[in-house]
Every structure is written in structure tokens, then in C-alpha cells.
Design a protein around this motif. Sequence first.
Motif, PDB file in Angstrom:
ATOM      1  N   PHE A 140       0.827  -1.208   0.000  1.00 33.31           N
ATOM      2  CA  PHE A 140       0.000   0.000   0.000  1.00 33.31           C
ATOM      3  C   PHE A 140       0.861   1.257   0.000  1.00 33.31           C
ATOM      4  CE2 PHE A 140      -1.865   3.508   2.363  1.00 33.31           C
ATOM      5  CZ  PHE A 140      -2.996   3.751   1.607  1.00 33.31           C
ATOM      6  N   TRP A 141       1.864   1.329   0.888  1.00 28.64           N
ATOM      7  CA  TRP A 141       2.671   2.536   0.963  1.00 28.64           C
ATOM      8  C   TRP A 141       3.581   2.693  -0.244  1.00 28.64           C
ATOM      9  CZ3 TRP A 141       1.087   6.222   3.843  1.00 28.64           C
ATOM     10  CH2 TRP A 141       0.362   5.948   4.997  1.00 28.64           C
ATOM     11  N   ALA A 142       3.963   1.596  -0.867  1.00 30.92           N
ATOM     12  CA  ALA A 142       4.706   1.706  -2.124  1.00 30.92           C
ATOM     13  C   ALA A 142       3.824   2.326  -3.201  1.00 30.92           C
ATOM     14  CB  ALA A 142       5.200   0.335  -2.561  1.00 30.92           C
ATOM     15  N   TRP A 143       2.584   1.860  -3.296  1.00 35.67           N
ATOM     16  CA  TRP A 143       1.655   2.439  -4.269  1.00 35.67           C
ATOM     17  C   TRP A 143       1.390   3.898  -3.971  1.00 35.67           C
ATOM     18  CZ3 TRP A 143      -3.171   4.363  -2.821  1.00 35.67           C
ATOM     19  CH2 TRP A 143      -3.980   4.812  -3.878  1.00 35.67           C
ATOM     20  N   ALA A 144       1.185   4.249  -2.685  1.00 38.41           N
ATOM     21  CA  ALA A 144       0.906   5.637  -2.319  1.00 38.41           C
ATOM     22  C   ALA A 144       2.088   6.541  -2.660  1.00 38.41           C
ATOM     23  CB  ALA A 144       0.578   5.721  -0.825  1.00 38.41           C
ATOM     24  N   ALA A 145       3.307   6.082  -2.415  1.00 41.15           N
ATOM     25  CA  ALA A 145       4.487   6.894  -2.723  1.00 41.15           C
ATOM     26  C   ALA A 145       4.631   7.102  -4.221  1.00 41.15           C
ATOM     27  CB  ALA A 145       5.739   6.235  -2.148  1.00 41.15           C
ATOM     28  N   VAL A 146       4.430   6.051  -4.996  1.00 39.74           N
ATOM     29  CA  VAL A 146       4.555   6.164  -6.457  1.00 39.74           C
ATOM     30  C   VAL A 146       3.517   7.146  -6.995  1.00 39.74           C
ATOM     31  CG1 VAL A 146       4.274   4.911  -8.629  1.00 39.74           C
ATOM     32  CG2 VAL A 146       5.590   3.893  -6.770  1.00 39.74           C
ATOM     33  N   GLU A 147       2.281   7.018  -6.549  1.00 38.38           N
ATOM     34  CA  GLU A 147       1.227   7.903  -7.051  1.00 38.38           C
ATOM     35  C   GLU A 147       1.459   9.347  -6.632  1.00 38.38           C
ATOM     36  OE1 GLU A 147      -1.337   7.179  -9.110  1.00 38.38           O
ATOM     37  OE2 GLU A 147      -0.341   5.253  -9.351  1.00 38.38           O
ATOM     38  N   PHE A 148       1.880   9.552  -5.391  1.00 34.63           N
ATOM     39  CA  PHE A 148       2.111  10.925  -4.929  1.00 34.63           C
ATOM     40  C   PHE A 148       3.235  11.583  -5.720  1.00 34.63           C
ATOM     41  CE2 PHE A 148       4.062  14.150  -2.330  1.00 34.63           C
ATOM     42  CZ  PHE A 148       2.986  14.820  -1.781  1.00 34.63           C
TER      43      PHE A 148
END
Length: 392
Positions: free
Chosen positions: A241-249
Motif C-alpha cells: 500500500f505505501w509503495a503504491w501511495a508513494a509512487v502515485e504521490f
Amino acid sequence: MTLRFLDRVTGQLSCEQLVDRHGVTCEPIRALLIDYLEERRPRLDYSTLDNLARALTRNFWSDLERHHPGIDSLALAPGVATAWKERLRTRVQRRKRPDGTVEETVVERADRAMLFIAVRAFYLDIARWAVEEPGRWGPWAAPCPIKEAETTDHKRAKRVKAQMDQRTRERLPALKSFAKAAADHHHYRRACLESLLSVPPGKTFRIRDAVFVRTMNGDSAAARDAGGNLLHFDLAEQRAFWAWAAVEFLRHTGARIEEMRDVSHAMIHQYRLPTTGEIVPLLQIAPSKTDQERVLLVSPELADVLSTIIRRVRDPRDGTIPLLAAYDYAERTWEPAGTAAVPVRPRRGELPHERRTHPPNAARGPRLHRPHRRCRPTAGLHPARLPPHVHH
């Protein structure tokens, strides 16, 4: 809690401790370095002071003592200064191979000019202070072994900039595929976690062609595979989840990783357009390397990412996010409780099955969820939980 975390929150070191880290043998030079750092300390932040102490001890004087035992004067012979500069031109890079052995490679030192600047400033400061306080600094005044021309690094900086730009051009076409892979990986990990939670403890469940057995601890989200290996499905889902959130941000804002780490949900503001009265969301980006504060218009895609993060960390009992006190890793100090912004970060108990407290990893990973540096809960509020690190 980990020993690495304890080492990073021990607070600021004194100038004497900063010098003694690298073992200066000559006692008069050791006293001089401590006195010099104490003189510079009021005008420097702690991170700069730490780097300055490392440059003057490990990279300069300790290196001279290793190669020239018994040296006790700042007046360096031409051959000694030349040999030190040549040694400083390269460094040994160590990489661990898959078989566990360590590979050592000699590479060009990237911060060579910055080290030269620190040592040159050390000599010039002593020479200038010797005029004002001859009894204190006069005995240590000596010719500077570094010329001004040696502190310039324009060619290497341009070469590094060109390499960075080329790397960006090569990887930009794969950005959409990379973002899709991060999203797919999170969906897969979420589905695995839901499959585990759907069966009682001790029962088997299948994910694709693999068979797992959930552990007997009902509060645990772990299972064992066919080989008996223990797998924590909750931690894997959080990392995804946090990998996805970092990439999107990062891809929707263009912010630097350091800027992303300082973002909290308190930096999301609403602005009413004076002409139409329409309310638009704005994201405040705190100053980082460029030392410029920015305000970005939040796109629908970015708004979806931010709202997903906030929903994830919001307390299901009262719908609030706790106020936290921030720990500044650069200054090695805790900020007063209640002064930090309310960060977007996961907490213990964010999922119904979570009951364990996992050790935080303070050394790596983006901090999209917390302001400034590491945060801790203020008194009377719910404890905070750090997300696992995200590799880049």
C-alpha cells in the motif's frame, strides 16, 4: 523497537563526542578541533556541524595520522598534502553479492570538493581568528594546503547532471507501467490478506496454486506455506500500500522524496475561487532542498490517493487522526508536543486483526505519512504506528 532506531534518537552529541568518534591521537589537535567546532556551533544547524566534524576528523586529520604517525602540526609538508589529496580523490565502495561475499570497488569520490571546502575554511578561519585572538588561535595558524581553484567542481557537477537527465529520459516511458505494477501488486496483497482473514485460525486456504495454513493465533494475520515458512500477510499488504501511495504521490506532484516525507493531511487546504465561488483543493509543499514553499492544485487523481491514505489511518472509533510530536533527524531533537502537524500515517489497530507492534525502520523509506521526521503520539492520544519502509 530496534537498536538502529535507538541510535538515531539519542539526541545531539557534544563537540567532544563528535571528534572522538574517529579517534584523533594527537591530543593538542584533538583539543583544537573541539574548540573550533564549539566556535562554529552557534551558527550551524546540527546536521551541518555533524558533517563538518566528520570531514575534519575522519577524512582529514585521522587519515593523516594513519599514513603519517606522530604528525602534530597543521603546517603540512607539500608531499604530505599532495598525498592526502590524492587519497581523497577516490573511495572504496562495498557491495554485498548474492552469495554473501563483499565486493570492493574503487570509485571516484563525489563529495571531494565539499571536503576540500571544509578543510580550507578550517585553515582560513584559524588564520582570521588568530588576528583577533592571537593567544588562542595564533599558535595554530598555518598555510592552507588547499588552493581556491581546487574547491571548484563544475565539470563533475555538470557530468552528474547530464547522467541524471539521461536516466530520467530512459525511464520516463516506463512510468505508467511502473505505476500500474505498483497498483496491481497492492491489489494482489490486499486480496491475499482478505483470503487469510476469511478462514478461521488453523485452517488452510489457497491463493492461486499455493496452499497456506493460517496460524493458530486469532489476532495474527500470518500463515505458513507448504515449506513451513511463516509469512506475515498484513505486513506485506502494508508495504504494498505505501509503495503504491508513494509512487502515485510522486508522479502526480513532481515533488522530491524529502518533500513527500514532510507532507501531512494538515497541508491540504481548500480555496474558494473569487470569480465562481468554486472550492478547489490545494496541497502545501514544505521547503526542502530548494528552500521554496509551494502550493499545488490537487488533481482528481491525487485527491483520490490522499483521501485513500486518510481513510486508511483514520481511527474507526471516533474518526480522528491523533496529534503527534515530530522527531527531527537532522537536528536530533524532539519538537514540543502538540506543535507538529497531524500526519497522514498508519497506526496500530488500523486493521481489525492487527494487535502487534512491529519495530520501525528509521533508516530508509519515504515518509509521506509524517511531518518533518519521525513522529510520536502526544500524551493522552492513541499511539502511532510507522509503515514499513519502501524501497526505491
